[in-house]
Write a protein that holds these residues in place. Structure first.
Motif, PDB file in Angstrom:
ATOM      1  N   GLY A   1     -12.261  14.152  -9.536  1.00 45.39           N
ATOM      2  CA  GLY A   1     -11.524  14.319 -10.778  1.00 45.39           C
ATOM      3  C   GLY A   1     -10.710  13.087 -11.108  1.00 45.39           C
ATOM      4  N   ALA A   2     -10.281  13.000 -12.364  1.00 46.37           N
ATOM      5  CA  ALA A   2      -9.459  11.893 -12.845  1.00 46.37           C
ATOM      6  C   ALA A   2      -8.947  12.262 -14.220  1.00 46.37           C
ATOM      7  CB  ALA A   2     -10.273  10.599 -12.895  1.00 46.37           C
TER       8      ALA A   2
ATOM      9  N   MET B   1     -12.657  18.742 -13.571  1.00 46.87           N
ATOM     10  CA  MET B   1     -12.680  18.644 -12.113  1.00 46.87           C
ATOM     11  C   MET B   1     -11.268  18.847 -11.555  1.00 46.87           C
ATOM     12  SD  MET B   1     -15.878  18.029 -11.682  1.00 46.87           S
ATOM     13  CE  MET B   1     -16.222  17.291 -10.094  1.00 46.87           C
ATOM     14  N   PRO B   2     -11.147  19.387 -10.318  1.00 49.04           N
ATOM     15  CA  PRO B   2      -9.820  19.718  -9.795  1.00 49.04           C
ATOM     16  C   PRO B   2      -9.008  18.540  -9.273  1.00 49.04           C
ATOM     17  CG  PRO B   2     -11.515  20.320  -8.210  1.00 49.04           C
ATOM     18  CD  PRO B   2     -12.227  19.886  -9.459  1.00 49.04           C
ATOM     19  N   GLY B   3      -9.661  17.420  -8.956  1.00 46.09           N
ATOM     20  CA  GLY B   3      -8.913  16.272  -8.458  1.00 46.09           C
ATOM     21  C   GLY B   3      -8.579  16.331  -6.983  1.00 46.09           C
ATOM     22  N   HIS B   4      -9.478  16.939  -6.188  1.00 46.24           N
ATOM     23  CA  HIS B   4      -9.281  17.004  -4.742  1.00 46.24           C
ATOM     24  C   HIS B   4     -10.116  15.946  -4.022  1.00 46.24           C
ATOM     25  CE1 HIS B   4      -8.052  21.516  -5.047  1.00 46.24           C
ATOM     26  NE2 HIS B   4      -6.994  20.732  -5.018  1.00 46.24           N
ATOM     27  N   LEU B   5      -9.601  15.507  -2.893  1.00 43.89           N
ATOM     28  CA  LEU B   5     -10.357  14.587  -2.054  1.00 43.89           C
ATOM     29  C   LEU B   5     -11.543  15.318  -1.425  1.00 43.89           C
ATOM     30  CD1 LEU B   5      -9.052  11.898   0.298  1.00 43.89           C
ATOM     31  CD2 LEU B   5     -10.639  13.554   1.231  1.00 43.89           C
ATOM     32  N   VAL B   6     -12.709  14.679  -1.465  1.00 39.93           N
ATOM     33  CA  VAL B   6     -13.924  15.226  -0.852  1.00 39.93           C
ATOM     34  C   VAL B   6     -14.471  14.189   0.125  1.00 39.93           C
ATOM     35  CG1 VAL B   6     -16.264  16.093  -1.244  1.00 39.93           C
ATOM     36  CG2 VAL B   6     -14.468  16.541  -2.937  1.00 39.93           C
ATOM     37  N   MET B   7     -14.746  14.595   1.351  1.00 41.09           N
ATOM     38  CA  MET B   7     -15.278  13.664   2.342  1.00 41.09           C
ATOM     39  C   MET B   7     -16.363  14.331   3.166  1.00 41.09           C
ATOM     40  SD  MET B   7     -13.338  11.359   5.222  1.00 41.09           S
ATOM     41  CE  MET B   7     -12.844  12.707   6.280  1.00 41.09           C
TER      42      MET B   7
ATOM     43  N   GLY C   1       0.866  -1.180   0.000  1.00 45.15           N
ATOM     44  CA  GLY C   1       0.000   0.000   0.000  1.00 45.15           C
ATOM     45  C   GLY C   1       0.894   1.219   0.000  1.00 45.15           C
ATOM     46  N   SER C   2       0.705   2.126  -0.958  1.00 43.82           N
ATOM     47  CA  SER C   2       1.575   3.303  -1.051  1.00 43.82           C
ATOM     48  C   SER C   2       0.747   4.494  -1.504  1.00 43.82           C
ATOM     49  CB  SER C   2       2.714   3.060  -2.046  1.00 43.82           C
ATOM     50  OG  SER C   2       3.631   4.133  -2.031  1.00 43.82           O
ATOM     51  N   GLU C   3       0.792   5.582  -0.720  1.00 41.86           N
ATOM     52  CA  GLU C   3      -0.078   6.727  -0.990  1.00 41.86           C
ATOM     53  C   GLU C   3       0.636   8.056  -0.772  1.00 41.86           C
ATOM     54  OE1 GLU C   3      -2.856   6.193  -2.338  1.00 41.86           O
ATOM     55  OE2 GLU C   3      -4.019   4.599  -1.375  1.00 41.86           O
ATOM     56  N   VAL C   4       0.325   9.034  -1.644  1.00 43.81           N
ATOM     57  CA  VAL C   4       0.773  10.421  -1.470  1.00 43.81           C
ATOM     58  C   VAL C   4      -0.461  11.329  -1.474  1.00 43.81           C
ATOM     59  CG1 VAL C   4       3.177  10.328  -2.220  1.00 43.81           C
ATOM     60  CG2 VAL C   4       1.374  10.379  -3.943  1.00 43.81           C
ATOM     61  N   TYR C   5      -1.261  11.200  -0.430  1.00 41.09           N
ATOM     62  CA  TYR C   5      -2.517  11.948  -0.356  1.00 41.09           C
ATOM     63  C   TYR C   5      -2.307  13.455  -0.236  1.00 41.09           C
ATOM     64  CZ  TYR C   5      -6.273   8.499  -0.402  1.00 41.09           C
ATOM     65  OH  TYR C   5      -7.194   7.576  -0.805  1.00 41.09           O
ATOM     66  N   SER C   6      -1.124  13.854   0.205  1.00 40.64           N
ATOM     67  CA  SER C   6      -0.865  15.292   0.315  1.00 40.64           C
ATOM     68  C   SER C   6      -1.037  15.990  -1.030  1.00 40.64           C
ATOM     69  CB  SER C   6       0.538  15.557   0.868  1.00 40.64           C
ATOM     70  OG  SER C   6       1.532  15.013   0.015  1.00 40.64           O
ATOM     71  N   ARG C   7      -0.972  15.235  -2.137  1.00 37.21           N
ATOM     72  CA  ARG C   7      -1.084  15.823  -3.473  1.00 37.21           C
ATOM     73  C   ARG C   7      -2.512  15.920  -3.981  1.00 37.21           C
ATOM     74  NH1 ARG C   7       4.406  12.687  -5.125  1.00 37.21           N
ATOM     75  NH2 ARG C   7       5.709  13.975  -3.792  1.00 37.21           N
ATOM     76  N   ILE C   8      -3.466  15.366  -3.233  1.00 30.91           N
ATOM     77  CA  ILE C   8      -4.862  15.491  -3.667  1.00 30.91           C
ATOM     78  C   ILE C   8      -5.713  16.192  -2.596  1.00 30.91           C
ATOM     79  CG2 ILE C   8      -4.785  13.518  -5.220  1.00 30.91           C
ATOM     80  CD1 ILE C   8      -6.215  11.877  -3.037  1.00 30.91           C
ATOM     81  N   LEU C   9      -5.074  16.753  -1.581  1.00 33.35           N
ATOM     82  CA  LEU C   9      -5.823  17.438  -0.529  1.00 33.35           C
ATOM     83  C   LEU C   9      -6.173  18.865  -0.935  1.00 33.35           C
ATOM     84  CD1 LEU C   9      -3.803  16.320   2.646  1.00 33.35           C
ATOM     85  CD2 LEU C   9      -5.955  15.371   1.777  1.00 33.35           C
ATOM     86  N   ASN C  10      -7.333  19.282  -0.512  1.00 27.83           N
ATOM     87  CA  ASN C  10      -7.768  20.668  -0.679  1.00 27.83           C
ATOM     88  C   ASN C  10      -7.464  21.405   0.620  1.00 27.83           C
ATOM     89  OD1 ASN C  10      -9.036  23.116  -1.042  1.00 27.83           O
ATOM     90  ND2 ASN C  10     -11.099  22.267  -1.283  1.00 27.83           N
ATOM     91  N   PHE C  11      -6.451  22.253   0.618  1.00 31.28           N
ATOM     92  CA  PHE C  11      -6.036  22.927   1.848  1.00 31.28           C
ATOM     93  C   PHE C  11      -6.934  24.119   2.193  1.00 31.28           C
ATOM     94  CE2 PHE C  11      -2.349  20.342   0.965  1.00 31.28           C
ATOM     95  CZ  PHE C  11      -1.985  19.909   2.230  1.00 31.28           C
ATOM     96  N   GLU C  12      -8.026  24.267   1.437  1.00 35.59           N
ATOM     97  CA  GLU C  12      -9.076  25.203   1.825  1.00 35.59           C
ATOM     98  C   GLU C  12     -10.149  24.502   2.672  1.00 35.59           C
ATOM     99  OE1 GLU C  12      -8.861  28.483   1.100  1.00 35.59           O
ATOM    100  OE2 GLU C  12      -6.906  27.934   0.250  1.00 35.59           O
TER     101      GLU C  12
END
Length: 326
Positions: free
Chosen positions: A203-204, A210-216, A144-155
């Motif tokens: 996004g994809a 779409m901007p490609g940010h994580l939404v939760m 398992g390998s992830e770089v979620y910092s690159r899809i985060l919305n810092f707003e």
């Protein structure tokens, strides 16, 4: 006969990689409108690792995979397959797994990625287990390998503080063992696409608008998480005629301390039998279980012969569990 041997996928090595950069809650509070107290109280997170530009999913996955191979004493050219759970691949294609194959010089292996969000490692274990049981391959590196910092919305302060980067890996090897011997005993997978809109990336490659940010939608995810995860854990116990009292360790997906505590409480497991790393790593998605598992194996908490339950839930929604004897 009681002495009949069974072909199983046995865990023989673990490995981890965490980016050099550590970001504390106090540092996050300098970037977004939040505080250490707010984050810690609601999530249990105190810090996370953020990747440098060179620390891609394949770079980190290769480092974790290399460590797992070394721990097992296996030469890379002997490896049969590589499965990578990731939602943050280096490329749309080729897969992160083939980049890792090249980095490891695993010349005899084949590789592919799985996209199941935070459940990616459990899904990877299930596929690797089936391949080994069927005799298709004798060894699989599951990463398992992830770089979620690159899809985060810092707003969005409600989500950007929750995630971090990292990689974890396990090596599974085919072994003929007795019924009460080591190995993956069972895996259990689920998904419900009707809940896709509560946790997703907007996004994809195929959605350039779409901007490609994580939404939760955190409250909705929390509302489903404890019951779904507890159900998957109970499913694994029932499949193996066991109770929670038989389990030595629960290694959950490291999303939120309140979810982890909720599942442990539902199962009646004391806190000292639950592996928790969310305080140090935050939510590393598909990397969280192999990171937590590897660290507990390497520090001696998890010992040979012990029963370990793994569980995860992620976007999809996807969720699942796996029961493993070391």
């Amino acid at each position: 006969m009681s002495d009949t041997l069974i072909r199983r996928a046995v865990l023989t090595g673990t490995g981890t990689y965490l980016p050099e950069k550590i970001v504390t809650n106090a540092e996050m509070a300098q970037r977004v409108d939040t505080s250490d107290e707010w984050i810690t109280e609601r999530t249990g997170i105190r810090q996370r690792h953020f990747a440098a530009p060179y620390e891609t999913a394949s770079f980190m996955g290769a480092a974790a995979g290399r460590a797992a191979l070394e721990a097992a004493g296996m030469a890379p050219e002997k490896l049969g397959a590589i499965i990578v759970g990731t939602s943050t691949p280096d490329n749309a294609f080729p897969s992160t797994a083939v980049h890792i194959q090249a980095a490891l010089e695993a010349t005899s292996a084949y590789g592919f990625d799985l996209a199941a969000a935070c459940s990616g490692f459990i899904y990877g274990l299930s596929v690797a287990d089936a391949m080994i049981r069927a005799g298709q391959v004798d060894s699989v590196l599951v990463i398992g390998s992830e770089v979620y910092s690159r899809i985060l919305n810092f707003e969005d302060r409600g989500t950007c503080v929750l995630f971090g980067d990292g990689a974890g890996a396990v090596l599974l090897e085919a072994r003929n063992v007795p019924k009460d011997g080591p190995g993956l005993l069972s895996t259990h997978l689920h998904s419900d696409g009707r809940l896709a809109d509560i946790l997703y990336v907007d996004g994809a490659v195929g959605r350039l608008d779409m901007p490609g940010h994580l939404v939760m939608h955190g409250k909705e995810v929390f509302r489903h998480a404890v019951n779904l995860l507890s159900g998957a854990v109970n499913e694994a116990l029932a499949a193996n005629q066991l109770t929670a009292a038989d389990i030595d360790w629960l290694v959950p997906h490291q999303a939120n301390k309140r979810i982890i505590d909720g599942v442990g409480k539902k199962l009646g497991l004391p806190a000292e039998r639950v592996v928790v790393t969310v305080d140090k790593h935050a939510n590393t998605s598909a990397a969280s279980i192999p990171l937590a598992l590897a660290m507990a194996v390497q520090d001696g908490r998890i010992k040979p012969g012990q029963l370990v339950l793994l569980e995860a839930l992620g976007g999809g929604l996807t969720w699942g569990s796996a029961l493993l004897r070391l």
